[in-house]
Design an enzyme around this catalytic site. Structure first.
Site: not given
Length: 261
Positions: A8, A10, A42, A211
């Site tokens: 991921d 952030d 994302g 997420n």
């Protein structure tokens, strides 16, 4: 043994413009051990370009799994139906909502007057989007993710227009991600693993937010940042230190001690 590691962005690789030097060194160590690297985020492929090139990462699963790219080029993707995007734009116009549309190589904003987008941009950072003119709306490219700046009780006006299941991730009381046909990071990461002939048990995923949950359940090694949410930590095989305390490097050192790489 781990042969692919997905990250991921952030809260995991970086915090706005801060990216620890220890993270750079840890990624290099993984590559030296033959581990392929991927970003799994994302955000859009367009937003990732400079970070991906800076860290010399070839693969990117972007738009919460809806797009798979190799060095910036589309390998596979699941875009929204074009008629749905047009219906959403009309709904946003009727309700005065701001909307971001993520294509592979660009980001579009439906209106110039966008205070909620500007707030999100100041909080987490977005590249400057192209404001859609009335003429341009009819010819926008494939869209892989949509962000609508609306309250939770307003999102049904968008989800009701879709014939298929949507992946919905609300990340602010006034902002929600939509992705097509049940997409999420795990679906996109699985597509990459199959493309590279890597078993999920041979993959590691690093993340901090909800997420990331589906991809944590998919892989053999689920690494959750110390700054991650408590719900995600329940599914971790290892909870590392926070990003600002060299969390990625700490996790890689742990995997080395385990002889997982």
């Amino acid at each position: 043994m781990i042969t692919l590691a997905a990250f991921d962005v952030d809260g995991t690789l970086r915090d706005r413009d801060y990216l620890p030097e220890s993270t750079r060194a840890a990624l290099l160590r993984l590559k030296e051990k033959g581990v392929s690297l991927a970003i799994c985020t994302g955000r859009s492929e367009f937003e990732l370009a400079s970070l991906r090139e800076e860290l010399e990462i070839d693969w990117a699963v972007s738009c919460n799994g809806s797009h798979l790219g190799y060095r910036g080029e589309t390998v596979a993707g699941t875009p929204f139906p074009r008629e749905l995007i047009q219906a959403w734009l009309a709904t946003a116009e009727a309700n005065g909502h701001e909307m971001l549309l993520y294509a592979a190589d660009s980001i579009y904003l439906n209106r110039a007057d966008a205070p909620r987008f500007r707030q999100a941009q100041s909080e987490i950072g977005f590249l400057e989007p192209t404001v859609l003119s009335s003429e341009a709306r009819a010819s926008i490219p494939d869209i892989y993710q949509c962000i609508v700046f609306c309250e939770a009780d307003e999102q049904a006006g968008y989800t009701a227009l879709s014939d298929g299941e949507l992946y919905v991730h609300r990340w602010r009381p006034w902002a929600v991600d939509f992705n097509p046909r049940g997409m999420n990071k795990a679906v996109g990461l699985k597509r990459l693993l199959e493309h590279l002939n890597v078993a999920p048990e041979q993959a590691a995923a690093f993340g901090d937010g909800l997420n990331d949950l589906e991809m944590m359940k998919l892989v053999g090694h689920a690494i959750v940042m110390g700054n991650g949410c408590d719900e995600l930590k329940r599914f971790a095989t290892f909870v590392t230190k926070p990003l600002h305390e060299d969390g990625i490097a700490h996790a890689v050192a742990h995997l080395e001690r385990m002889k997982a790489i």
